[in-house]
Motif scaffolding. Sequence first.
Motif, mmCIF file in Angstrom:
data_model
loop_
_atom_site.group_PDB
_atom_site.id
_atom_site.type_symbol
_atom_site.label_atom_id
_atom_site.label_comp_id
_atom_site.label_asym_id
_atom_site.label_seq_id
_atom_site.Cartn_x
_atom_site.Cartn_y
_atom_site.Cartn_z
ATOM 1 N N UNK A 1 -2.852 -1.769 -2.448
ATOM 2 C CA UNK A 1 -3.261 -0.754 -3.396
ATOM 3 C C UNK A 1 -4.433 -0.094 -3.092
ATOM 4 N N UNK A 2 -4.441 1.220 -3.059
ATOM 5 C CA UNK A 2 -5.664 1.839 -2.833
ATOM 6 C C UNK A 2 -5.620 3.302 -3.435
ATOM 7 N N UNK A 3 -6.868 3.907 -3.440
ATOM 8 C CA UNK A 3 -7.103 5.323 -3.585
ATOM 9 C C UNK A 3 -6.291 6.105 -2.505
ATOM 10 N N UNK A 4 -6.305 7.501 -2.713
ATOM 11 C CA UNK A 4 -5.890 8.357 -1.558
ATOM 12 C C UNK A 4 -6.990 8.455 -0.551
ATOM 13 N N UNK A 5 -6.581 7.329 0.473
ATOM 14 C CA UNK A 5 -7.704 7.239 1.532
ATOM 15 C C UNK A 5 -7.060 6.474 2.701
ATOM 16 N N UNK A 6 -7.770 6.629 3.792
ATOM 17 C CA UNK A 6 -7.270 6.132 5.173
ATOM 18 C C UNK A 6 -6.348 4.776 4.911
ATOM 19 N N UNK A 7 -6.535 3.583 4.109
ATOM 20 C CA UNK A 7 -5.876 2.616 4.345
ATOM 21 C C UNK A 7 -4.362 2.946 3.644
ATOM 22 N N UNK A 8 -4.269 3.877 2.856
ATOM 23 C CA UNK A 8 -2.683 4.194 2.374
ATOM 24 C C UNK A 8 -1.854 4.641 3.493
ATOM 25 N N UNK A 9 -2.785 5.315 4.629
ATOM 26 C CA UNK A 9 -1.873 5.774 5.647
ATOM 27 C C UNK A 9 -1.766 4.756 6.756
ATOM 28 N N UNK A 10 -2.880 3.974 6.917
ATOM 29 C CA UNK A 10 -2.575 2.709 7.874
ATOM 30 C C UNK A 10 -1.510 1.815 7.251
ATOM 31 N N UNK A 11 -1.228 1.718 6.050
ATOM 32 C CA UNK A 11 -0.323 0.923 5.525
ATOM 33 C C UNK A 11 1.272 1.417 5.830
ATOM 34 N N UNK A 12 1.046 2.942 5.592
ATOM 35 C CA UNK A 12 2.339 3.707 5.943
ATOM 36 C C UNK A 12 2.825 3.466 7.228
ATOM 37 N N UNK A 13 1.878 3.292 8.178
ATOM 38 C CA UNK A 13 2.002 3.282 9.660
ATOM 39 C C UNK A 13 2.809 1.687 9.842
ATOM 40 N N UNK A 14 2.420 0.921 9.185
ATOM 41 C CA UNK A 14 2.837 -0.483 9.428
ATOM 42 C C UNK A 14 4.150 -0.569 8.329
ATOM 43 N N UNK A 15 4.284 0.150 7.658
ATOM 44 C CA UNK A 15 5.488 0.181 6.837
ATOM 45 C C UNK A 15 5.159 -1.082 5.516
ATOM 46 N N UNK A 16 3.975 -1.227 5.473
ATOM 47 C CA UNK A 16 3.629 -2.301 4.289
ATOM 48 C C UNK A 16 3.645 -1.501 3.039
ATOM 49 N N UNK A 17 4.409 -2.074 1.961
ATOM 50 C CA UNK A 17 4.688 -1.500 0.613
ATOM 51 C C UNK A 17 3.194 -1.032 -0.143
ATOM 52 N N UNK A 18 3.235 0.082 -0.340
ATOM 53 C CA UNK A 18 1.751 0.491 -0.792
ATOM 54 C C UNK A 18 1.854 1.415 -2.347
ATOM 55 N N UNK A 19 0.869 1.068 -2.885
ATOM 56 C CA UNK A 19 0.684 1.874 -4.353
ATOM 57 C C UNK A 19 -0.527 2.516 -4.241
#
Length: 166
Positions: free
Chosen positions: A83-101
């Motif tokens: 769970x993150x703001x529009x920031x780098x962790x969102x894209x790292x999570x997407x790269x690892x296919x981790x569910x993200x809000x």
Amino acid sequence: MSPFSVWGTKMWFADRFARTGAELARRHGLAVVGVGGGAGREAVIGRTIVEKVAEAGGKAVSLVGETSIGELKAVIKGARLVLANDSAPVHVAAAFNVPTVAIFGPTARKWGFFPLSERAIVVERLGLECRPCHIHGPQKCPKGHFRCMNDIQVEDVVQAVENLLR
Ligand code: SF4
């Protein structure tokens, strides 16, 4: 949970992150790991979130300001959900296919910053005339009302998390 951004208006409110974490701990027994850069104000926010989750009977730890890039990636990769703001962790999570809000305020999909993952949900205030207002997000809302973030409630984010956990 990463409640930060270098852009002021890209940050949803720390107290709402804390309440969201507390609610997720209470309803689903989720443990919260706070991450992000910065050892000053950011670390205080991290500790506050930990306290709120603990008050709700949940488990939480703050690693804010304490992780290298590699360690941050490892934490995200091992998370059940980010769970993150529009920031780098969102894209790292997407790269690892981790569910993200991901919580988006002054920016929007048409500028291409949305997470590239089918396991991501973006929480945003649709239908706001002033939005998007800036390619990154100004440090302060030029309109003064900051409705792109003010209108996003804790329950909106909790529901997005619950939709991904189903
Ligand atoms: S002008 Fe609108 S989109 Fe921009 S920060 Fe303010 S509320 Fe958000």
